[in-house]
Design an enzyme around this catalytic site. Structure first.
Site, PDB file in Angstrom:
ATOM      1  N   CYS A 120       0.868  -1.176   0.000  1.00  0.00           N
ATOM      2  CA  CYS A 120       0.000   0.000   0.000  1.00  0.00           C
ATOM      3  C   CYS A 120       0.904   1.224   0.000  1.00  0.00           C
ATOM      4  CB  CYS A 120      -0.931  -0.003   1.211  1.00  0.00           C
ATOM      5  SG  CYS A 120      -2.290   1.186   1.067  1.00  0.00           S
ATOM      6  N   CYS A 122      -0.035   4.183   1.743  1.00  0.00           N
ATOM      7  CA  CYS A 122      -0.371   5.137   2.800  1.00  0.00           C
ATOM      8  C   CYS A 122       0.761   5.342   3.794  1.00  0.00           C
ATOM      9  CB  CYS A 122      -1.647   4.711   3.518  1.00  0.00           C
ATOM     10  SG  CYS A 122      -1.549   3.105   4.333  1.00  0.00           S
ATOM     11  N   CYS A 130      -3.699   6.252   0.087  1.00  0.00           N
ATOM     12  CA  CYS A 130      -3.210   4.972  -0.425  1.00  0.00           C
ATOM     13  C   CYS A 130      -2.819   5.007  -1.887  1.00  0.00           C
ATOM     14  CB  CYS A 130      -4.265   3.892  -0.207  1.00  0.00           C
ATOM     15  SG  CYS A 130      -4.662   3.641   1.538  1.00  0.00           S
ATOM     16  N   LYS A 195     -12.167  -4.790   2.163  1.00  0.00           N
ATOM     17  CA  LYS A 195     -11.601  -3.942   3.221  1.00  0.00           C
ATOM     18  C   LYS A 195     -12.544  -2.766   3.437  1.00  0.00           C
ATOM     19  CE  LYS A 195      -7.489  -1.270   4.488  1.00  0.00           C
ATOM     20  NZ  LYS A 195      -6.126  -0.867   4.078  1.00  0.00           N
ATOM     21  N   ARG A 205      -3.053   3.250  12.760  1.00  0.00           N
ATOM     22  CA  ARG A 205      -2.510   4.448  12.117  1.00  0.00           C
ATOM     23  C   ARG A 205      -1.430   5.097  12.972  1.00  0.00           C
ATOM     24  NH1 ARG A 205      -8.366   6.271   9.584  1.00  0.00           N
ATOM     25  NH2 ARG A 205      -8.363   4.643   7.986  1.00  0.00           N
ATOM     26  N   ARG A 217     -10.726   7.816   3.844  1.00  0.00           N
ATOM     27  CA  ARG A 217     -10.544   6.801   2.802  1.00  0.00           C
ATOM     28  C   ARG A 217     -11.864   6.172   2.369  1.00  0.00           C
ATOM     29  NH1 ARG A 217      -5.472   4.733   6.283  1.00  0.00           N
ATOM     30  NH2 ARG A 217      -3.976   6.273   5.533  1.00  0.00           N
ATOM     31  N   GLU A 233     -16.428  -7.432  -5.086  1.00  0.00           N
ATOM     32  CA  GLU A 233     -15.001  -7.136  -4.939  1.00  0.00           C
ATOM     33  C   GLU A 233     -14.181  -8.427  -4.896  1.00  0.00           C
ATOM     34  OE1 GLU A 233     -13.146  -4.482  -4.849  1.00  0.00           O
ATOM     35  OE2 GLU A 233     -14.265  -2.760  -4.089  1.00  0.00           O
ATOM     36  N   LYS A 248     -11.461  -7.531   6.083  1.00  0.00           N
ATOM     37  CA  LYS A 248     -10.900  -6.673   7.121  1.00  0.00           C
ATOM     38  C   LYS A 248     -11.895  -5.559   7.425  1.00  0.00           C
ATOM     39  CE  LYS A 248      -6.944  -3.634   8.068  1.00  0.00           C
ATOM     40  NZ  LYS A 248      -5.757  -2.976   7.500  1.00  0.00           N
ATOM     41  N   SER A 274      -6.405  -3.610  14.675  1.00  0.00           N
ATOM     42  CA  SER A 274      -5.851  -2.961  15.862  1.00  0.00           C
ATOM     43  C   SER A 274      -6.912  -2.562  16.875  1.00  0.00           C
ATOM     44  CB  SER A 274      -5.049  -1.732  15.441  1.00  0.00           C
ATOM     45  OG  SER A 274      -5.869  -0.803  14.735  1.00  0.00           O
ATOM     46  N   TYR A 313      -2.688  -9.555  16.166  1.00  0.00           N
ATOM     47  CA  TYR A 313      -1.606  -9.149  17.058  1.00  0.00           C
ATOM     48  C   TYR A 313      -1.481 -10.099  18.243  1.00  0.00           C
ATOM     49  CZ  TYR A 313      -2.193  -5.054  14.159  1.00  0.00           C
ATOM     50  OH  TYR A 313      -2.296  -4.230  13.055  1.00  0.00           O
TER      51      TYR A 313
END
Length: 325
Positions: A120, A122, A130, A195, A205, A217, A233, A248, A274, A313
């Protein structure tokens, strides 16, 4: 008979019985650990909103990768935090960039880990969007070449999988063509196919230093209310050559995970993002929930919905809980 013959509790009485009839299983090899890599040595900068997560230099990233590998985690996905940014994100394809150096180190030290790279712009653009900006909007077609250059640089470094997360139309076909033209036909593409423009990305971020300087976005990421669009998609990315597709975020979009798996039969990833991670950690710190129990329940729920593997994570911690392949 006055009482039913079927008594489900008979098979719930002991851990052994419950394990015997469990329908959904979670294994360490189905987990992927995200890492945030930057230039330098012996750097470990904690991400305030994500306890236990840090930006690291490559040498420190290898320590985290070693822990993941020892726990049996299946792979690592690398996000770059560049030293310099510009309007077109040229650091994204720097052969000596943190991601490229990180991939080489990973494949040298821990070849058993699948090395995935986020593709990406970004993280690399000074405006935080992006792709290339034209009159305040992202220029879809002009961005495709840049994404292809970044993906190709990752493949040259040894990435097993490149994962475009930008949500530009046609990016999978452009990347597949660029890889094949340079004889990287074995490099797989994991497309962030569905996404969503989600509020759950806030802590990321901070970690990736990728917040847009203006606007948002929503013009290229998906509207949270849409389901059929997500399926369009996904099908488009598969037709363009994606080897696996991602949904996501994961937790709020389990219906999408389930439909994608059921209707395509393709390998499906889900990203426990996150915000999902941070909320569990924050509630656990306050004593409101049991962290390990909720961690495992959330991951099992994502698997139950149909995800073949999960970007999380929690990957190393979850793998250490006694999961077995």
């Amino acid at each position: 008979m006055a009482f039913p013959q079927y008594r489900p509790r008979r098979l719930r009485r002991t851990p052994a019985l419950r394990n015997l009839v469990r329908e959904t299983h979670l294994a360490p090899s189905q987990l992927v650990l995200p890492v945030f890599v930057r230039a330098g040595n012996k750097i470990r900068r904690a991400v305030e909103a994500m306890p236990g997560v840090s930006q690291t230099s490559v040498d420190e990233m290898l320590r985290d990768a070693e822990a993941a590998a020892k726990a049996g985690v299946g792979g690592v996905i690398l996000f770059g935090v560049p030293e310099t940014k510009d309007a077109t994100g040229t650091s994204a394809w720097d052969d000596k960039g943190a991601v490229q150096l990180g991939v080489r180190a990973l494949k040298r030290e821990f070849p058993q880990l699948v090395a995935i790279t986020d593709v990406c712009m970004c993280e690399y653009t000074d405006h935080g969007h992006c792709g290339v900006l034209r009159n305040g909007e992202v220029d879809n077609d002009a961005t495709l070449e840049l994404l292809s250059r970044a993906a190709l640089s990752h493949a040259c470094a040894g990435a097993d999988i490149v994962a475009p997360s930008d949500m530009m139309d046609g990016r999978v076909a452009a990347i597949r063509t660029a890889l094949d033209e340079q004889d990287f036909t074995n490099t797989a593409i994991l497309s962030y196919a569905a996404k969503y423009a989600s509020g759950y990305y806030g802590p990321f971020r901070e970690a990736a230093e990728s917040a847009p300087k203006s606007g948002d976005r929503r013009g290229y990421q998906m509207d949270p209310g849409n389901v059929e669009e997500a399926m369009r998609e996904v099908r488009a990315d598969i037709e363009e050559g994606a080897d696996a597709v991602m949904v996501k975020p994961a937790g709020p979009y389990l219906d999408i995970v389930s439909r994608v798996k059921a209707e395509t039969g393709y390998p499906v990833a889900a990203y426990q993002v996150s915000g999902e991670y941070a909320m569990i950690c924050a509630a656990a710190e306050r004593g409101w929930i049991e962290k390990e129990r909720v961690m495992m329940e959330s991951l099992l729920g994502i698997r139950r919905a149909g995800a073949d593997f999960i970007v999380t994570y929690f990957a190393t911690d979850a793998a250490r809980t006694g999961l077995r392949d």
